[in-house]
Design a protein around this motif. Structure first.
Motif, PDB file in Angstrom:
ATOM      1  N   THR A  79     138.370  92.226  55.526  1.00 20.20           N
ATOM      2  CA  THR A  79     139.775  92.126  56.285  1.00 20.20           C
ATOM      3  C   THR A  79     140.370  93.531  56.228  1.00 20.20           C
ATOM      4  O   THR A  79     140.921  93.687  57.374  1.00 20.20           O
ATOM      5  CB  THR A  79     140.397  90.922  55.442  1.00 20.20           C
ATOM      6  OG1 THR A  79     139.883  89.805  55.501  1.00 20.20           O
ATOM      7  CG2 THR A  79     141.865  90.934  55.884  1.00 20.20           C
ATOM      8  N   LEU A  80     140.238  94.117  55.164  1.00 22.56           N
ATOM      9  CA  LEU A  80     140.879  95.219  55.047  1.00 22.56           C
ATOM     10  C   LEU A  80     140.416  96.615  56.005  1.00 22.56           C
ATOM     11  O   LEU A  80     141.066  97.226  56.658  1.00 22.56           O
ATOM     12  CB  LEU A  80     140.891  95.856  53.652  1.00 22.56           C
ATOM     13  CG  LEU A  80     141.608  97.099  53.185  1.00 22.56           C
ATOM     14  CD1 LEU A  80     143.230  97.230  53.621  1.00 22.56           C
ATOM     15  CD2 LEU A  80     141.430  97.628  51.909  1.00 22.56           C
ATOM     16  N   LYS A 100     139.942  95.047  71.454  1.00 25.11           N
ATOM     17  CA  LYS A 100     139.348  93.578  71.516  1.00 25.11           C
ATOM     18  C   LYS A 100     138.081  93.427  70.469  1.00 25.11           C
ATOM     19  O   LYS A 100     138.012  92.274  69.853  1.00 25.11           O
ATOM     20  CB  LYS A 100     138.670  93.834  72.770  1.00 25.11           C
ATOM     21  CG  LYS A 100     137.737  92.579  73.301  1.00 25.11           C
ATOM     22  CD  LYS A 100     136.882  92.936  74.639  1.00 25.11           C
ATOM     23  CE  LYS A 100     135.585  91.984  74.786  1.00 25.11           C
ATOM     24  NZ  LYS A 100     134.799  92.029  73.845  1.00 25.11           N
ATOM     25  N   VAL A 101     137.316  94.461  70.341  1.00 28.16           N
ATOM     26  CA  VAL A 101     136.070  94.063  69.341  1.00 28.16           C
ATOM     27  C   VAL A 101     136.394  93.750  67.948  1.00 28.16           C
ATOM     28  O   VAL A 101     136.172  92.820  67.384  1.00 28.16           O
ATOM     29  CB  VAL A 101     135.207  95.338  69.388  1.00 28.16           C
ATOM     30  CG1 VAL A 101     134.112  95.187  68.182  1.00 28.16           C
ATOM     31  CG2 VAL A 101     134.480  95.548  70.665  1.00 28.16           C
ATOM     32  N   HIS A 102     137.648  94.450  67.642  1.00 27.30           N
ATOM     33  CA  HIS A 102     137.936  94.154  66.106  1.00 27.30           C
ATOM     34  C   HIS A 102     139.039  93.354  65.897  1.00 27.30           C
ATOM     35  O   HIS A 102     138.978  92.836  64.841  1.00 27.30           O
ATOM     36  CB  HIS A 102     138.376  95.593  65.654  1.00 27.30           C
ATOM     37  CG  HIS A 102     137.250  96.822  65.449  1.00 27.30           C
ATOM     38  ND1 HIS A 102     136.228  96.641  64.499  1.00 27.30           N
ATOM     39  CD2 HIS A 102     137.003  97.748  66.264  1.00 27.30           C
ATOM     40  CE1 HIS A 102     135.293  97.562  64.717  1.00 27.30           C
ATOM     41  NE2 HIS A 102     135.675  98.319  65.548  1.00 27.30           N
ATOM     42  N   THR A 103     139.722  92.721  66.972  1.00 30.34           N
ATOM     43  CA  THR A 103     140.593  91.778  66.769  1.00 30.34           C
ATOM     44  C   THR A 103     139.626  90.418  66.784  1.00 30.34           C
ATOM     45  O   THR A 103     139.968  89.557  65.927  1.00 30.34           O
ATOM     46  CB  THR A 103     141.429  91.520  68.023  1.00 30.34           C
ATOM     47  OG1 THR A 103     142.484  92.732  67.934  1.00 30.34           O
ATOM     48  CG2 THR A 103     142.314  90.244  67.993  1.00 30.34           C
ATOM     49  N   GLU A 104     138.618  90.379  67.433  1.00 31.07           N
ATOM     50  CA  GLU A 104     137.544  89.339  67.342  1.00 31.07           C
ATOM     51  C   GLU A 104     136.858  89.328  65.977  1.00 31.07           C
ATOM     52  O   GLU A 104     136.778  88.350  65.429  1.00 31.07           O
ATOM     53  CB  GLU A 104     136.618  89.433  68.587  1.00 31.07           C
ATOM     54  CG  GLU A 104     137.074  89.225  69.873  1.00 31.07           C
ATOM     55  CD  GLU A 104     136.116  89.482  70.793  1.00 31.07           C
ATOM     56  OE1 GLU A 104     134.979  90.084  70.565  1.00 31.07           O
ATOM     57  OE2 GLU A 104     136.289  89.227  72.014  1.00 31.07           O
ATOM     58  N   ALA A 105     136.638  90.419  65.366  1.00 32.70           N
ATOM     59  CA  ALA A 105     135.914  90.556  63.986  1.00 32.70           C
ATOM     60  C   ALA A 105     137.021  90.212  63.047  1.00 32.70           C
ATOM     61  O   ALA A 105     136.711  89.445  62.124  1.00 32.70           O
ATOM     62  CB  ALA A 105     135.414  92.060  63.869  1.00 32.70           C
ATOM     63  N   ALA A 106     138.308  90.535  62.969  1.00 27.75           N
ATOM     64  CA  ALA A 106     139.181  90.067  62.125  1.00 27.75           C
ATOM     65  C   ALA A 106     139.291  88.656  62.096  1.00 27.75           C
ATOM     66  O   ALA A 106     139.567  88.020  61.188  1.00 27.75           O
ATOM     67  CB  ALA A 106     140.504  91.073  62.512  1.00 27.75           C
ATOM     68  N   ARG A 143     137.347  86.288  63.282  1.00 26.97           N
ATOM     69  CA  ARG A 143     136.135  85.507  62.706  1.00 26.97           C
ATOM     70  C   ARG A 143     136.297  85.815  61.185  1.00 26.97           C
ATOM     71  O   ARG A 143     135.714  84.974  60.163  1.00 26.97           O
ATOM     72  CB  ARG A 143     134.941  86.292  63.318  1.00 26.97           C
ATOM     73  CG  ARG A 143     134.529  85.876  64.657  1.00 26.97           C
ATOM     74  CD  ARG A 143     133.078  86.294  64.831  1.00 26.97           C
ATOM     75  NE  ARG A 143     132.891  87.819  64.504  1.00 26.97           N
ATOM     76  CZ  ARG A 143     132.941  88.934  65.324  1.00 26.97           C
ATOM     77  NH1 ARG A 143     133.459  88.311  66.776  1.00 26.97           N
ATOM     78  NH2 ARG A 143     132.654  90.010  64.977  1.00 26.97           N
ATOM     79  N   GLY A 144     136.756  86.981  60.652  1.00 26.75           N
ATOM     80  CA  GLY A 144     136.753  87.159  59.186  1.00 26.75           C
ATOM     81  C   GLY A 144     137.875  86.295  58.490  1.00 26.75           C
ATOM     82  O   GLY A 144     138.026  86.418  57.006  1.00 26.75           O
TER      83      GLY A 144
END
Length: 169
Positions: free
Chosen positions: A55-56, A75-81, A83-84
């Motif tokens: 998350t951090l 886009k990529v890191h919003t989706e990853a965040a 999901r996390g």
């Protein structure tokens, strides 16, 4: 931290669409891009060994990408965040993190370091970020946050300069 290969496969092998004249530099220079991906993997290992949670790391990736205006990385890191387990509230106010009470002291220190890494010429911000981090992050965590920020800055530049598209699914 990131893989822009998917974005780069749209259009021709190395040229962005729409007559922009942009070149997908990750496709045009695959050896250099693979080295960046390898660096990203090493940074991920360092971050995990330092004890940074996903998350951090994603908050740092997102904040740097906001500053750099990298739509593809956002886009990529919003989706990853998401999901996390990150919340939409925290993602929604991330650009104004200093004006909220939703981030921990560790997260605030990491975000300040990420911003200082992204704009290193701001000496005052850099010194303030290091001072704030000293009270809540270990040296290993400080180093890992700085490396995460350095790496996402590099990916931001690849995507921005290439014009990697963001489209509705």
């Amino acid at each position: 931290m990131e893989d822009t290969t998917t974005a780069a496969t749209e259009g021709t092998a190395a040229r962005a669409g729409g007559g922009t004249g942009r070149v997908f530099v990750d496709k045009r220079s695959p050896q250099a891009y693979r080295a960046l991906v390898k660096t990203s993997g090493a940074v991920g290992v360092e971050a995990a060994e330092a004890g940074l949670d996903r998350t951090l790391i994603e908050l740092v990736n997102l904040r740097v990408s906001q500053i750099n205006g990298c739509a593809y990385c956002l886009k990529v890191h919003t989706e990853a965040a998401l999901r996390g387990g990150e919340t939409t509230l925290r993602l929604g106010v991330l650009a104004a993190w200093r004006d909220t009470e939703v981030f921990t002291a560790r997260e605030r220190a990491a975000l300040a370091l990420a911003e200082a890494t992204t704009a290193p010429a701001d000496t005052r911000a850099r010194e303030e970020a290091h001072a704030a981090a000293a009270g809540v992050l270990t040296e290993a965590e400080v180093s890992a946050v700085v490396w995460v920020a350095i790496t996402i800055n590099a990916f931001n530049r690849v995507s921005v300069m290439s014009g990697h598209p963001v489209r509705n699914p």
